[in-house]
Design an enzyme around this catalytic site. Structure first.
Site, mmCIF file in Angstrom:
data_model
loop_
_atom_site.group_PDB
_atom_site.id
_atom_site.type_symbol
_atom_site.label_atom_id
_atom_site.label_comp_id
_atom_site.label_asym_id
_atom_site.label_seq_id
_atom_site.Cartn_x
_atom_site.Cartn_y
_atom_site.Cartn_z
ATOM 1 N N HIS A 3 -1.195 8.453 3.432
ATOM 2 C CA HIS A 3 -0.150 7.565 3.822
ATOM 3 C C HIS A 3 0.825 8.203 4.551
ATOM 4 C CE1 HIS A 3 -1.433 4.846 0.587
ATOM 5 N NE2 HIS A 3 -1.832 5.834 -0.052
ATOM 6 N N VAL A 4 1.309 7.766 5.912
ATOM 7 C CA VAL A 4 2.303 8.314 6.708
ATOM 8 C C VAL A 4 3.370 7.106 6.836
ATOM 9 C CG1 VAL A 4 0.676 10.156 7.727
ATOM 10 C CG2 VAL A 4 1.027 7.526 8.811
ATOM 11 N N ARG A 5 3.362 5.849 6.502
ATOM 12 C CA ARG A 5 4.202 4.985 6.214
ATOM 13 C C ARG A 5 4.594 4.633 8.065
ATOM 14 N NH1 ARG A 5 2.995 4.391 1.502
ATOM 15 N NH2 ARG A 5 4.337 5.635 -0.324
ATOM 16 N N HIS A 52 -7.492 10.877 2.787
ATOM 17 C CA HIS A 52 -6.666 9.591 2.301
ATOM 18 C C HIS A 52 -5.042 10.039 2.341
ATOM 19 C CE1 HIS A 52 -6.099 6.555 -1.201
ATOM 20 N NE2 HIS A 52 -4.984 6.916 -0.584
ATOM 21 N N HIS A 97 -9.240 8.792 -4.658
ATOM 22 C CA HIS A 97 -8.396 9.628 -5.703
ATOM 23 C C HIS A 97 -8.957 9.488 -7.100
ATOM 24 C CE1 HIS A 97 -6.691 5.652 -5.804
ATOM 25 N NE2 HIS A 97 -6.131 5.827 -4.661
ATOM 26 N N HIS A 122 7.844 8.679 -0.639
ATOM 27 C CA HIS A 122 8.980 7.436 -0.882
ATOM 28 C C HIS A 122 10.214 8.236 -0.837
ATOM 29 C CE1 HIS A 122 6.102 4.369 -2.420
ATOM 30 N NE2 HIS A 122 5.588 5.356 -3.037
ATOM 31 N N ASN A 129 -1.511 0.394 3.740
ATOM 32 C CA ASN A 129 -0.720 -0.547 3.046
ATOM 33 C C ASN A 129 0.819 -0.291 3.452
ATOM 34 O OD1 ASN A 129 -0.394 2.284 2.008
ATOM 35 N ND2 ASN A 129 0.127 1.669 0.034
ATOM 36 N N ALA A 186 5.486 4.616 -7.135
ATOM 37 C CA ALA A 186 4.438 5.373 -7.327
ATOM 38 C C ALA A 186 4.135 6.137 -6.213
ATOM 39 C CB ALA A 186 3.419 4.673 -7.973
ATOM 40 N N HIS A 210 -9.463 1.580 -3.991
ATOM 41 C CA HIS A 210 -8.513 1.970 -5.103
ATOM 42 C C HIS A 210 -9.104 1.220 -6.279
ATOM 43 C CE1 HIS A 210 -4.539 3.063 -6.501
ATOM 44 N NE2 HIS A 210 -4.950 2.470 -7.413
ATOM 45 N N ASP A 219 -3.881 11.618 -0.811
ATOM 46 C CA ASP A 219 -3.288 10.532 -1.279
ATOM 47 C C ASP A 219 -1.654 10.832 -1.281
ATOM 48 O OD1 ASP A 219 -2.366 7.979 -2.044
ATOM 49 O OD2 ASP A 219 -3.054 8.353 -4.087
ATOM 50 N N LYS A 228 -10.135 -0.726 3.631
ATOM 51 C CA LYS A 228 -9.563 -0.302 2.276
ATOM 52 C C LYS A 228 -9.315 -1.383 1.542
ATOM 53 C CE LYS A 228 -7.384 2.342 -0.888
ATOM 54 N NZ LYS A 228 -6.429 3.043 -1.004
#
Ligand code: NCD
Ligand code: ZN
Length: 333
Positions: free
Chosen positions: A15-17, A13, A169, A245, A41, A257, A135, A241, A96
């Protein structure tokens, strides 16, 4: 033991943007891990065959020469039908599902997770053998959001018994019992939910870099999650996760978040298993369970850590990491 080698660690899980952030953060996952499940996302979310392919290409460019397999996902829409899903089946590992508004960039998510809205798409996924990643939070009171979602997990697990459902998560000790109640429910657990509590987030000074969804909970929840993963439970996978940011966005009056944990993950997880005398269950949590659950066959990558102090930097690629400035007892070799 002062050295340990993990065979093909996977982050299920992640996030690498996109854009500059992707270029800045990718190496913190691609060096220590053999692969990871990339969350969809982005802005806008990944929601077509073309977007999966072009996002994957940008990720592969950011990975460069490292050996890292990006496992892709698509953002759940109830408009996805059998044909669309069949056409992307080989490009993705999961679909997802985000309830609308529960976390960063989830505004286009599902308004109500009920069978009228999501049933047809889930039935097509069940037929095609595409797992569902969720989620699992409501829009209710912050601390109860995951618990309030549990009846929905149960409804989906019962309604689609052949659909593999991953509770992402998990953070609340009340969620754990569902794993043994339904054959088709699985879970990922993050490093921060295994180590951080609400008191760390706001019991003293306010620590915006520990703010994430689902919110970190009590020491009882943390301990129950630790016992779950340390026991080597076969339905539980590591999923960080890690969610970077920019520092200004985390430290603003309207803080986003997401905890950026990629630079400390293996060090932190090994320390937890070592301190508790459970290194024999580390490999299952970091790789073997995910391979079995998702039927993956990743190219082997051996990653060695040694028992040597590692001082976490204040920032990596312009993002403040989990455990910034702290000392961990294991380092990547
Ligand atoms: C994640 C993000 O920033 O994309 N944030 C978070 O707090 N975990 C989204 C998510 O997984 O909820
Ligand atoms: Zn996430």
């Amino acid at each position: 033991m002062d050295k340990i080698t993990i065979n093909t660690p996977l982050d299920m899980h992640l996030h690498v943007r996109d854009g500059e952030m992707l270029k800045n953060v990718m190496e913190y996952s691609s060096k220590p891990f053999a692969g990871g499940l990339i969350m969809p996302n982005t802005l806008p979310p990944i929601s077509s065959r073309e977007e999966i392919l072009s996002y994957r290409k940008r990720i592969v460019e950011a990975i460069g020469d490292e050996q890292f397999e990006p496992l892709m996902s698509i953002f759940f829409k109830s408009s996805y039908d059998y044909e669309l899903l069949e056409s992307i089946k080989d490009l993705i590992l999961v679909v997802k599902l985000y309830p609308s508004g529960v976390t960063t960039n989830s505004e286009g998510g599902v308004l109500s997770v009920d069978l009228d809205e999501v049933g047809e798409t889930l039935s097509a996924m069940e037929k095609l053998g595409i797992p569902l990643s969720i989620h699992g939070e409501t829009n209710g009171s912050t601390f109860e959001r995951e618990a309030e979602f549990l009846p929905t997990y149960e409804l989906l697990a019962k309604s689609f018994p052949k659909l593999k459902i991953i509770m992402e998560h998990i953070s609340d000790r009340r969620t754990i019992e569902l794993l043994d109640k339904y054959e088709n429910l699985y879970a990922t657990v993050t490093l921060h939910h295994l180590t951080v509590t609400l008191d760390d987030l706001l019991g003293g000074a306010l620590k915006p870099h520990l703010f994430c969804k689902p919110i970190v909970k009590t020491s009882e929840d943390r301990d129950a999650l630790q016992n779950l993963v340390l026991s080597g439970h076969k339905k539980v996978m590591f999923g960080s996760d890690s969610a970077p940011h920019p520092q200004e966005q985390k430290e603003s009056g309207n803080g986003s978040a997401g905890i950026f944990s990629a630079p400390v993950l293996l060090q932190g997880v090994v320390e937890l298993f070592d301190k508790n005398g459970k290194l024999e269950n580390l490999q299952a949590f970091l790789s073997d369970n995910a391979r079995r659950i998702y039927e993956l066959n990743p190219k082997e990558k051996l990653v060695t850590l040694e028992k040597r102090n590692f001082t976490v930097a204040d920032s990596y690629g312009g993002v403040v990491p989990l455990f910034a400035g702290e000392k961990l007892s294991w380092s990547l070799s």
